[in-house]
Design a protein around this motif. Structure first.
Motif, PDB file in Angstrom:
ATOM      1  N   TYR A 193       0.819  -1.214   0.000  1.00 12.29           N
ATOM      2  CA  TYR A 193       0.000   0.000   0.000  1.00 12.29           C
ATOM      3  C   TYR A 193       0.849   1.258   0.000  1.00 12.29           C
ATOM      4  O   TYR A 193       0.650   2.172  -0.806  1.00 12.29           O
ATOM      5  CB  TYR A 193      -0.920  -0.031   1.216  1.00 12.29           C
ATOM      6  N   PHE A 194       1.821   1.337   0.896  1.00  9.03           N
ATOM      7  CA  PHE A 194       2.604   2.566   0.992  1.00  9.03           C
ATOM      8  C   PHE A 194       3.707   2.628  -0.059  1.00  9.03           C
ATOM      9  O   PHE A 194       4.435   3.609  -0.123  1.00  9.03           O
ATOM     10  CB  PHE A 194       3.140   2.738   2.417  1.00  9.03           C
ATOM     11  N   GLY A 195       3.811   1.594  -0.886  1.00  9.96           N
ATOM     12  CA  GLY A 195       4.713   1.627  -2.022  1.00  9.96           C
ATOM     13  C   GLY A 195       4.069   2.218  -3.254  1.00  9.96           C
ATOM     14  O   GLY A 195       4.725   2.379  -4.285  1.00  9.96           O
ATOM     15  N   MET A 196       2.767   2.527  -3.172  1.00  7.29           N
ATOM     16  CA  MET A 196       2.054   3.116  -4.295  1.00  7.29           C
ATOM     17  C   MET A 196       2.395   4.606  -4.417  1.00  7.29           C
ATOM     18  O   MET A 196       2.889   5.236  -3.476  1.00  7.29           O
ATOM     19  CB  MET A 196       0.554   2.966  -4.091  1.00  7.29           C
ATOM     20  N   ASP A 197       2.104   5.152  -5.590  1.00  2.24           N
ATOM     21  CA  ASP A 197       2.340   6.577  -5.805  1.00  2.24           C
ATOM     22  C   ASP A 197       1.158   7.426  -5.321  1.00  2.24           C
ATOM     23  O   ASP A 197       1.339   8.537  -4.836  1.00  2.24           O
ATOM     24  CB  ASP A 197       2.598   6.841  -7.295  1.00  2.24           C
ATOM     25  N   TYR A 198      -0.033   6.890  -5.518  1.00  3.74           N
ATOM     26  CA  TYR A 198      -1.231   7.598  -5.062  1.00  3.74           C
ATOM     27  C   TYR A 198      -2.195   6.584  -4.446  1.00  3.74           C
ATOM     28  O   TYR A 198      -2.265   5.445  -4.898  1.00  3.74           O
ATOM     29  CB  TYR A 198      -1.939   8.305  -6.222  1.00  3.74           C
ATOM     30  N   TRP A 199      -2.929   7.019  -3.469  1.00  5.97           N
ATOM     31  CA  TRP A 199      -3.969   6.170  -2.878  1.00  5.97           C
ATOM     32  C   TRP A 199      -5.061   7.060  -2.316  1.00  5.97           C
ATOM     33  O   TRP A 199      -4.877   8.261  -2.110  1.00  5.97           O
ATOM     34  CB  TRP A 199      -3.391   5.240  -1.821  1.00  5.97           C
ATOM     35  N   GLY A 200      -6.223   6.445  -2.107  1.00  6.58           N
ATOM     36  CA  GLY A 200      -7.352   7.248  -1.669  1.00  6.58           C
ATOM     37  C   GLY A 200      -8.173   6.578  -0.592  1.00  6.58           C
ATOM     38  O   GLY A 200      -7.821   5.517  -0.089  1.00  6.58           O
ATOM     39  N   LYS A 201      -9.282   7.202  -0.283  1.00  7.80           N
ATOM     40  CA  LYS A 201     -10.162   6.698   0.762  1.00  7.80           C
ATOM     41  C   LYS A 201     -10.902   5.454   0.296  1.00  7.80           C
ATOM     42  O   LYS A 201     -11.150   5.285  -0.895  1.00  7.80           O
ATOM     43  CB  LYS A 201     -11.156   7.781   1.161  1.00  7.80           C
ATOM     44  N   GLY A 202     -11.239   4.618   1.234  1.00  8.29           N
ATOM     45  CA  GLY A 202     -11.853   3.355   0.914  1.00  8.29           C
ATOM     46  C   GLY A 202     -13.349   3.336   1.081  1.00  8.29           C
ATOM     47  O   GLY A 202     -13.988   4.317   1.480  1.00  8.29           O
ATOM     48  N   THR A 203     -13.903   2.165   0.777  1.00  3.35           N
ATOM     49  CA  THR A 203     -15.332   1.914   0.936  1.00  3.35           C
ATOM     50  C   THR A 203     -15.489   0.578   1.653  1.00  3.35           C
ATOM     51  O   THR A 203     -14.768  -0.378   1.383  1.00  3.35           O
ATOM     52  CB  THR A 203     -16.033   1.906  -0.433  1.00  3.35           C
ATOM     53  N   LEU A 204     -16.437   0.525   2.585  1.00  5.79           N
ATOM     54  CA  LEU A 204     -16.599  -0.652   3.429  1.00  5.79           C
ATOM     55  C   LEU A 204     -17.499  -1.676   2.752  1.00  5.79           C
ATOM     56  O   LEU A 204     -18.609  -1.342   2.314  1.00  5.79           O
ATOM     57  CB  LEU A 204     -17.192  -0.259   4.775  1.00  5.79           C
ATOM     58  N   VAL A 205     -17.024  -2.907   2.715  1.00  4.04           N
ATOM     59  CA  VAL A 205     -17.812  -4.039   2.232  1.00  4.04           C
ATOM     60  C   VAL A 205     -18.030  -4.987   3.408  1.00  4.04           C
ATOM     61  O   VAL A 205     -17.067  -5.422   4.040  1.00  4.04           O
ATOM     62  CB  VAL A 205     -17.088  -4.776   1.086  1.00  4.04           C
ATOM     63  N   THR A 206     -19.292  -5.268   3.687  1.00  4.31           N
ATOM     64  CA  THR A 206     -19.640  -6.185   4.769  1.00  4.31           C
ATOM     65  C   THR A 206     -20.429  -7.341   4.183  1.00  4.31           C
ATOM     66  O   THR A 206     -21.470  -7.129   3.560  1.00  4.31           O
ATOM     67  CB  THR A 206     -20.467  -5.484   5.846  1.00  4.31           C
ATOM     68  N   VAL A 207     -19.920  -8.542   4.385  1.00  8.79           N
ATOM     69  CA  VAL A 207     -20.595  -9.743   3.888  1.00  8.79           C
ATOM     70  C   VAL A 207     -21.125 -10.506   5.094  1.00  8.79           C
ATOM     71  O   VAL A 207     -20.360 -11.059   5.881  1.00  8.79           O
ATOM     72  CB  VAL A 207     -19.643 -10.632   3.070  1.00  8.79           C
ATOM     73  N   SER A 208     -22.429 -10.496   5.216  1.00  2.85           N
ATOM     74  CA  SER A 208     -23.036 -11.095   6.407  1.00  2.85           C
ATOM     75  C   SER A 208     -24.488 -11.441   6.116  1.00  2.85           C
ATOM     76  O   SER A 208     -25.166 -10.742   5.353  1.00  2.85           O
ATOM     77  CB  SER A 208     -22.956 -10.121   7.587  1.00  2.85           C
ATOM     78  N   SER A 209     -24.955 -12.495   6.770  1.00  7.74           N
ATOM     79  CA  SER A 209     -26.367 -12.857   6.646  1.00  7.74           C
ATOM     80  C   SER A 209     -27.176 -12.256   7.786  1.00  7.74           C
ATOM     81  O   SER A 209     -28.389 -12.436   7.845  1.00  7.74           O
ATOM     82  CB  SER A 209     -26.505 -14.376   6.621  1.00  7.74           C
TER      83      SER A 209
END
Length: 128
Positions: free
Chosen positions: A112-128
């Motif tokens: 991750y920190f070896g990338m040139d650019y990165w941004g904010k994430g989005t949460l994925v929840t897999v649940s019944s």
């Protein structure tokens, strides 16, 4: 420079989601794009990569056959189609970019920190 992931949410096991990442502020076409995820209590990992040149791809073993990465250079976007989702796919997903067109072939460099650019994430929840 901005990278913003979207499309996360709550989904039942076996379901599907498509994540999108939109970019601005840099020469999108010239960068390879990487999707990362970080599950609670675990280290961030690279799940998929698409190169800037020939669009060759990389998938982590845990998602191979279920996830598909794609890009639309005209829209400056990269996508992650996730099928047959499992509870262990629950994580914050984020996108990043790297200038090296060959980085998708070098798993050890997909940090991750070896990338040139990165941004904010989005949460994925897999649940019944």
């Amino acid at each position: 420079v901005q990278l913003q992931a979207s499309g996360g949410g709550l989904v039942q096991p076996g379901g599907s989601l498509r994540l999108s990442c939109a970019a601005s502020g840099f020469t999108w076409d010239g960068y390879s794009k990487v999707w990362f995820r970080q599950a609670p209590g675990k280290e961030r990992e690279a799940v998929s990569c698409i190169s800037s040149g020939d669009a060759s791809t990389y998938y982590a073993d845990s998602v191979k056959g279920r996830f598909t990465i794609s890009r639309d250079n005209a829209k400056k976007a990269v996508y992650l189609r996730m099928n047959n989702l499992k509870p262990e796919d629950t994580a914050v997903y984020s996108c990043a970019a790297h200038l090296d067109p060959n980085i998708c072939e070098e798993r050890a460099r997909l940090t991750y920190f070896g990338m040139d650019y990165w941004g904010k994430g989005t949460l994925v929840t897999v649940s019944s």
